[in-house]
Design a protein around this motif. Structure first.
Motif, mmCIF file in Angstrom:
data_model
loop_
_atom_site.group_PDB
_atom_site.id
_atom_site.type_symbol
_atom_site.label_atom_id
_atom_site.label_comp_id
_atom_site.label_asym_id
_atom_site.label_seq_id
_atom_site.Cartn_x
_atom_site.Cartn_y
_atom_site.Cartn_z
ATOM 1 N N UNK A 1 0.838 -1.209 0.000
ATOM 2 C CA UNK A 1 0.000 0.000 0.000
ATOM 3 C C UNK A 1 0.869 1.254 0.000
ATOM 4 N N UNK A 2 1.914 1.264 0.808
ATOM 5 C CA UNK A 2 2.806 2.425 0.863
ATOM 6 C C UNK A 2 3.490 2.648 -0.477
ATOM 7 N N UNK A 3 3.912 1.574 -1.118
ATOM 8 C CA UNK A 3 4.544 1.689 -2.432
ATOM 9 C C UNK A 3 3.561 2.249 -3.456
ATOM 10 N N UNK A 4 2.337 1.755 -3.442
ATOM 11 C CA UNK A 4 1.319 2.257 -4.371
ATOM 12 C C UNK A 4 1.016 3.731 -4.147
ATOM 13 N N UNK A 5 0.857 4.109 -2.896
ATOM 14 C CA UNK A 5 0.573 5.518 -2.579
ATOM 15 C C UNK A 5 1.754 6.389 -2.982
ATOM 16 N N UNK A 6 2.977 5.934 -2.706
ATOM 17 C CA UNK A 6 4.165 6.702 -3.087
ATOM 18 C C UNK A 6 4.249 6.852 -4.605
ATOM 19 N N UNK A 7 3.881 5.806 -5.331
ATOM 20 C CA UNK A 7 3.896 5.859 -6.804
ATOM 21 C C UNK A 7 2.917 6.925 -7.307
ATOM 22 N N UNK A 8 1.723 6.938 -6.748
ATOM 23 C CA UNK A 8 0.713 7.912 -7.164
ATOM 24 C C UNK A 8 1.157 9.330 -6.819
ATOM 25 N N UNK A 9 1.640 9.521 -5.596
ATOM 26 C CA UNK A 9 2.068 10.852 -5.164
ATOM 27 C C UNK A 9 3.248 11.329 -6.011
ATOM 28 N N UNK A 10 4.210 10.456 -6.262
ATOM 29 C CA UNK A 10 5.357 10.844 -7.095
ATOM 30 C C UNK A 10 4.903 11.205 -8.506
ATOM 31 N N UNK A 11 3.945 10.456 -9.034
ATOM 32 C CA UNK A 11 3.418 10.776 -10.364
ATOM 33 C C UNK A 11 2.751 12.141 -10.406
ATOM 34 N N UNK A 12 2.006 12.458 -9.350
ATOM 35 C CA UNK A 12 1.347 13.774 -9.303
ATOM 36 C C UNK A 12 2.361 14.892 -9.148
ATOM 37 N N UNK A 13 3.412 14.637 -8.370
ATOM 38 C CA UNK A 13 4.439 15.660 -8.176
ATOM 39 C C UNK A 13 5.227 15.877 -9.463
ATOM 40 N N UNK A 14 5.514 14.811 -10.184
ATOM 41 C CA UNK A 14 6.342 14.910 -11.384
ATOM 42 C C UNK A 14 5.557 15.260 -12.644
ATOM 43 N N UNK A 15 4.225 15.321 -12.567
ATOM 44 C CA UNK A 15 3.420 15.638 -13.750
ATOM 45 C C UNK A 15 3.821 16.986 -14.371
ATOM 46 N N UNK A 16 3.995 18.060 -13.577
ATOM 47 C CA UNK A 16 4.423 19.328 -14.198
ATOM 48 C C UNK A 16 5.797 19.227 -14.851
ATOM 49 N N UNK A 17 6.684 18.446 -14.283
ATOM 50 C CA UNK A 17 8.010 18.287 -14.885
ATOM 51 C C UNK A 17 7.882 17.572 -16.227
#
Length: 181
Positions: free
Chosen positions: A76-92
């Motif tokens: 669950x932590x890995x999945x949540x981290x993946x989603x959060x990282x994707x949202x953070x990196x979307x502007x990049x």
């Protein structure tokens, strides 16, 4: 009842304060503290006994449950981290995509800015850089167009003189000497 009485005698009789008798159900570990009134001999004892085999089974069950919970938590932590990282990196990724789409002829693409964080500041800087590049390319195009126009006029005049001249080399030489000051 007879077995319990034998086990109690085995615990209370010896002077040792701990022991490990073997039984059909497995070993039993015990510890005792004799209790006496002030000034008299011990007439009672506080005894603690347990079966290590059954405790080991319970401990193993708890370990398996904790291991399963840890595994699920890790996923669950890995999945949540993946989603959060994707949202953070979307502007990049947007900045990278916009940079890849830029060409010398098309510098009009801009990235919309949302928020007031470091990524938004990066996007604003990127858009400002694109504005400067667009102005520089426009100035360069205007310079090349003006230079081309300025050079076409003298070239047209020279071409006209060349067309008026005959094919005879002697005639060309006299025409060119006459036009010199």
């Amino acid at each position: 009842m007879h077995k319990n009485a034998d086990a109690r005698r085995e615990i209370f009789r010896p002077p040792e304060s701990t022991g490990t008798p073997e039984r059909a159900a497995g070993e039993i570990r015990w510890a005792k503290v004799e209790v006496a009134r002030y000034g008299s001999e011990a007439d009672a004892a506080f005894v603690v006994a347990f079966h290590p085999a059954s405790e080991k089974v319970r401990a193993n069950e708890v370990f398996r449950v904790l291991l399963a919970i840890s595994g699920v938590t890790l996923l669950m932590t890995t999945g949540i981290a993946w989603v959060v990282a994707g949202r953070i990196l979307k502007p990049v990724r947007l900045v990278r995509s916009a940079a890849a789409q830029l060409t010398e002829q098309n510098l009009t693409r801009r990235i919309p800015v949302h928020g007031r964080d470091d990524v938004a500041a990066l996007i604003e800087t990127f858009n400002a850089m694109l504005d400067r590049l667009e102005r520089a390319f426009a100035a360069q195009r205007e310079f090349v167009d003006d230079t081309g126009h300025e050079l076409r006029t003298p070239i047209t005049i020279v071409r006209g003189h060349l067309e008026l001249m005959g094919d005879d080399p002697a005639e060309r030489e006299t025409d060119s000497e006459g036009s010199l000051p």
